[in-house]
Design a protein around this motif. Structure first.
Motif, short mmCIF file in Angstrom:
data_model
loop_
_atom_site.label_atom_id
_atom_site.label_comp_id
_atom_site.label_asym_id
_atom_site.label_seq_id
_atom_site.Cartn_x
_atom_site.Cartn_y
_atom_site.Cartn_z
N VAL A 325 0.85 -1.19 0.00
CA VAL A 325 0.00 0.00 0.00
C VAL A 325 0.88 1.24 0.00
CG1 VAL A 325 -1.93 -1.11 1.18
CG2 VAL A 325 -0.14 0.00 2.52
N ASN A 326 0.29 2.35 -0.41
CA ASN A 326 0.96 3.65 -0.35
C ASN A 326 0.50 4.36 0.92
OD1 ASN A 326 2.49 4.09 -3.01
ND2 ASN A 326 0.51 3.35 -3.71
N ILE A 327 1.46 4.80 1.69
CA ILE A 327 1.19 5.44 2.97
C ILE A 327 1.44 6.94 2.85
CG2 ILE A 327 1.91 5.64 5.37
CD1 ILE A 327 0.28 3.19 4.85
N LYS A 328 0.48 7.72 3.36
CA LYS A 328 0.65 9.17 3.48
C LYS A 328 0.62 9.51 4.96
CE LYS A 328 -1.33 10.47 -0.98
NZ LYS A 328 -2.34 11.31 -1.67
N LEU A 329 1.76 9.92 5.47
CA LEU A 329 1.88 10.27 6.88
C LEU A 329 1.81 11.79 7.01
CD1 LEU A 329 2.43 9.24 9.75
CD2 LEU A 329 4.87 9.56 9.31
N LEU A 330 0.77 12.27 7.66
CA LEU A 330 0.55 13.70 7.83
C LEU A 330 1.43 14.21 8.98
CD1 LEU A 330 -1.05 16.25 7.08
CD2 LEU A 330 -2.76 15.55 8.76
N VAL A 331 2.40 15.08 8.65
CA VAL A 331 3.31 15.59 9.67
C VAL A 331 3.03 17.04 10.02
CG1 VAL A 331 5.14 13.99 9.07
CG2 VAL A 331 5.02 16.18 7.89
N ASP A 332 2.32 17.78 9.16
CA ASP A 332 2.02 19.17 9.47
C ASP A 332 0.89 19.63 8.54
OD1 ASP A 332 2.10 21.58 10.68
OD2 ASP A 332 4.10 22.16 9.98
N THR A 333 0.34 20.80 8.85
CA THR A 333 -0.75 21.37 8.06
C THR A 333 -0.47 22.84 7.81
OG1 THR A 333 -2.35 19.82 9.01
CG2 THR A 333 -3.23 21.77 7.92
N GLN A 334 -0.56 23.26 6.55
CA GLN A 334 -0.43 24.67 6.18
C GLN A 334 -1.82 25.29 6.12
OE1 GLN A 334 1.73 24.83 2.50
NE2 GLN A 334 3.71 24.37 3.46
N HIS A 335 -1.96 26.46 6.71
CA HIS A 335 -3.26 27.10 6.80
C HIS A 335 -3.31 28.34 5.90
CE1 HIS A 335 -4.32 24.58 10.25
NE2 HIS A 335 -3.10 24.82 10.72
N ASN A 336 -4.50 28.60 5.37
CA ASN A 336 -4.78 29.82 4.60
C ASN A 336 -3.82 29.99 3.42
OD1 ASN A 336 -6.86 30.48 6.42
ND2 ASN A 336 -5.38 31.47 7.79
N VAL A 337 -3.69 28.96 2.63
CA VAL A 337 -2.87 29.01 1.41
C VAL A 337 -3.80 28.94 0.21
CG1 VAL A 337 -0.82 28.02 2.49
CG2 VAL A 337 -2.54 26.51 1.47
N THR A 338 -3.29 29.36 -0.94
CA THR A 338 -4.06 29.33 -2.18
C THR A 338 -3.98 27.93 -2.79
OG1 THR A 338 -3.61 31.67 -2.57
CG2 THR A 338 -4.38 30.36 -4.45
N LEU A 339 -5.12 27.34 -3.06
CA LEU A 339 -5.19 25.97 -3.55
C LEU A 339 -5.80 25.95 -4.94
CD1 LEU A 339 -6.56 24.20 -0.34
CD2 LEU A 339 -4.18 24.48 -1.04
N ILE A 340 -5.21 25.14 -5.82
CA ILE A 340 -5.75 24.93 -7.16
C ILE A 340 -5.68 23.44 -7.47
CG2 ILE A 340 -5.03 27.22 -7.97
CD1 ILE A 340 -2.74 25.85 -9.47
N PRO A 341 -6.49 22.94 -8.41
CA PRO A 341 -6.41 21.53 -8.79
C PRO A 341 -5.05 21.21 -9.40
CG PRO A 341 -8.48 22.49 -9.52
CD PRO A 341 -7.64 23.62 -9.05
N SER A 342 -4.50 20.08 -9.00
CA SER A 342 -3.18 19.68 -9.50
C SER A 342 -3.14 19.50 -11.01
CB SER A 342 -2.74 18.38 -8.81
OG SER A 342 -2.64 18.57 -7.42
N PRO A 343 -4.20 19.01 -11.69
CA PRO A 343 -4.12 18.88 -13.15
C PRO A 343 -3.96 20.21 -13.88
CG PRO A 343 -5.88 17.50 -12.29
CD PRO A 343 -5.41 18.36 -11.17
N GLY A 344 -4.27 21.34 -13.24
CA GLY A 344 -4.12 22.63 -13.90
C GLY A 344 -2.70 23.11 -13.98
N ILE A 345 -1.76 22.46 -13.28
CA ILE A 345 -0.36 22.89 -13.26
C ILE A 345 0.38 22.21 -14.41
CG2 ILE A 345 1.74 22.98 -11.91
CD1 ILE A 345 0.06 22.86 -9.40
N GLN A 346 1.01 23.02 -15.26
CA GLN A 346 1.81 22.53 -16.36
C GLN A 346 3.28 22.90 -16.11
OE1 GLN A 346 0.13 20.73 -19.04
NE2 GLN A 346 -1.27 20.83 -17.30
N ARG A 347 4.18 22.22 -16.80
CA ARG A 347 5.60 22.45 -16.60
C ARG A 347 6.32 22.52 -17.93
NH1 ARG A 347 7.11 21.78 -11.33
NH2 ARG A 347 5.56 20.81 -9.96
N ASN A 348 7.35 23.34 -17.95
CA ASN A 348 8.25 23.41 -19.09
C ASN A 348 9.66 23.64 -18.58
OD1 ASN A 348 8.26 26.07 -18.29
ND2 ASN A 348 7.17 26.84 -20.07
#
Length: 447
Positions: A325-348
């Protein structure tokens, strides 16, 4: 024929002065004759016609060029999502193995023939449930024999005690010697020892009789059947009769890089319980949620990793022993940040970017700085909340291109919901040269 004139010159005295007659064309008449130039104009017209025909044929035979021309003249259909402000967790990702808390291989402690198998393959059993029955008759007979020996030796002991009382009374009357009294006291002690030995043999016979009735030592799931009725089993054999694995609760063992250990220890020193989530192989389906149980006491020097163990209730049985299985261990939380869907991010080659939709009609390329991601949403810098970005149509999208927003399939448009369309897995060929879709820029990823 062209009219010619002969110009004669006067003779001179010297022969060298003589010149031959010179013929001159009537150029004025020749240049003014249009019938002599018609073929030149015809040749030029034919060449121009052939060139035009070749250009038109080539343009018509290139469907890609025609399609590109048509696409360039039409708006690009895209799906959009609205950036919003919120909280996002910083996860450490790792590949783990589901490991039961207890795994028991049940063996026989007595020898005999199996008379009955009570369990079914794959059955969930509780502690104390009957599993296998071994023929108890030989052990019942041995128990009866020991009980008879114990009764005999107890009678002998009682007789010796009676004799001791008699010898004591006789000695008090000076009827017997002191030696006889002492001898009888030792006889009583010998008989007491014999009785105690018989009691031990009786207890052992009872235990062996209990061992013929094999029960489940823990609660869990029974594996495939290994023996059948009629098989002869040996005492303390290494061959198991049945294997029981505890499924509730269950643990997952995974490894993280030693560089990430400080993040975990910092939270544990504060007394926080770190949340662990288990996902399937594609990291799309969440299987279970649990907490970090413990850390190993040493870092593996060959790999530079540390083993951790997380525990899960597993009430629905989604986790299975030895499952990856893939494990995601939550170690901290960032508050009041700008969030967008990951598929909208492109790279060059220049970095990460998004297409911001301005006025609902034009796509504007904007560079961003991605941060933590939880798979579907990514924290970014360079985008303000409530700005609309494209999340699909990147194969035709260009900076400054006209767009047409695809209507959402659910929810109100412009509410920050990702529209179902191209998930951003296609290369961004229409963006800056070398553009490619965003990967899973997960903070502290460790595999």
């Amino acid at each position: 024929m062209t009219e010619q004139r002969v110009i004669e010159r006067q003779p001179t005295e010297h022969p060298s002065d003589l010149v031959e007659p010179v013929f001159e064309h009537d150029t004025n008449r020749d240049s003014n004759n249009p019938k002599k130039r018609w073929w030149i104009w015809l040749l030029v017209a034919v060449v121009l016609f052939l060139l035009a025909l070749a250009w038109w044929s080539r343009r018509g035979s290139d469907p890609a060029a025609n399609a590109m021309g048509d696409m360039a003249s039409r708006p690009v259909m895209v799906s959009t999502a609205t950036a919003h402000q919120g909280d996002i967790g910083i996860n450490l990702n790792a590949l783990g193995t589901v490991t039961p808390v207890y795994t028991v291989t049940v063996t026989s402690r007595v020898q005999g023939e199996i008379t009955q198998v009570y369990y079914h393959e794959g059955q969930m059993v509780r502690k104390g449930d009957p599993l296998i029955e071994i023929d108890p008759r030989p052990y019942q007979a041995a128990l009866t024999q020991v009980e008879g020996q114990l009764a005999h030796d107890q009678a002998v002991l009682n007789e010796a005690k009676i004799d001791l009382e008699r010898y004591q009374q006789a000695f008090n009357r000076n009827a017997i010697a002191k030696q006889q009294l002492d001898d009888q006291e030792q006889v009583v002690l010998q008989d007491q020892g014999t009785v105690k030995n018989d009691e031990g043999q009786l207890a052992n016979a009872k235990v062996n009789l209990v061992y013929t009735h094999i029960t489940a030592p823990i609660e869990g799931r029974v594996g495939l059947r290994l023996v059948d009725p009629g098989n002869i089993v040996q005492a303390n054999s290494t061959t198991g009769l049945v294997v029981i694995t505890q499924l509730q609760p269950i643990t997952v063992i995974f490894s993280i890089a030693e560089d990430q250990l400080s993040q975990i220890q910092q939270q544990l020193r504060k007394g926080k319980k770190l949340t662990a989530e288990a996902y399937d192989r594609d990291e799309r389906t969440k299987l279970a949620s649990g907490t970090l149980l413990t850390l190993d006491n040493v870092i593996d020097p060959t790999t530079g990793t540390l083993k951790l163990k997380a525990i899960f209730d597993n009430n629905d049985g989604a986790l299975f022993p030895s499952q990856f299985v893939n494990i995601k261990l939550l170690v901290d939380t960032q508050h009041n940040v700008t969030l967008i869907p990951s598929p909208g991010i492109q790279r060059n080659a220049q970095g990460a970017f998004v297409y911001v939709i301005t006025n609902g009609q034009t796509a504007s390329l904007r560079s961003i700085t991605p941060g933590a991601t939880d798979g579907t949403m990514t924290a970014v810098q360079g985008i303000e909340p409530q700005e609309v970005i494209a999340v699909s149509g990147f194969d035709r999208l260009l900076d400054g291109a006209k767009v047409m927003v695809r209507p959402p399939t659910g929810g109100a448009p412009g509410q920050g919901q990702q529209q179902p369309a191209n998930s951003g897995n296609q290369p961004a060929r229409s963006g800056p040269q070398g553009a490619s879709p965003s990967g899973s820029n997960q903070a502290g990823r460790s595999r």
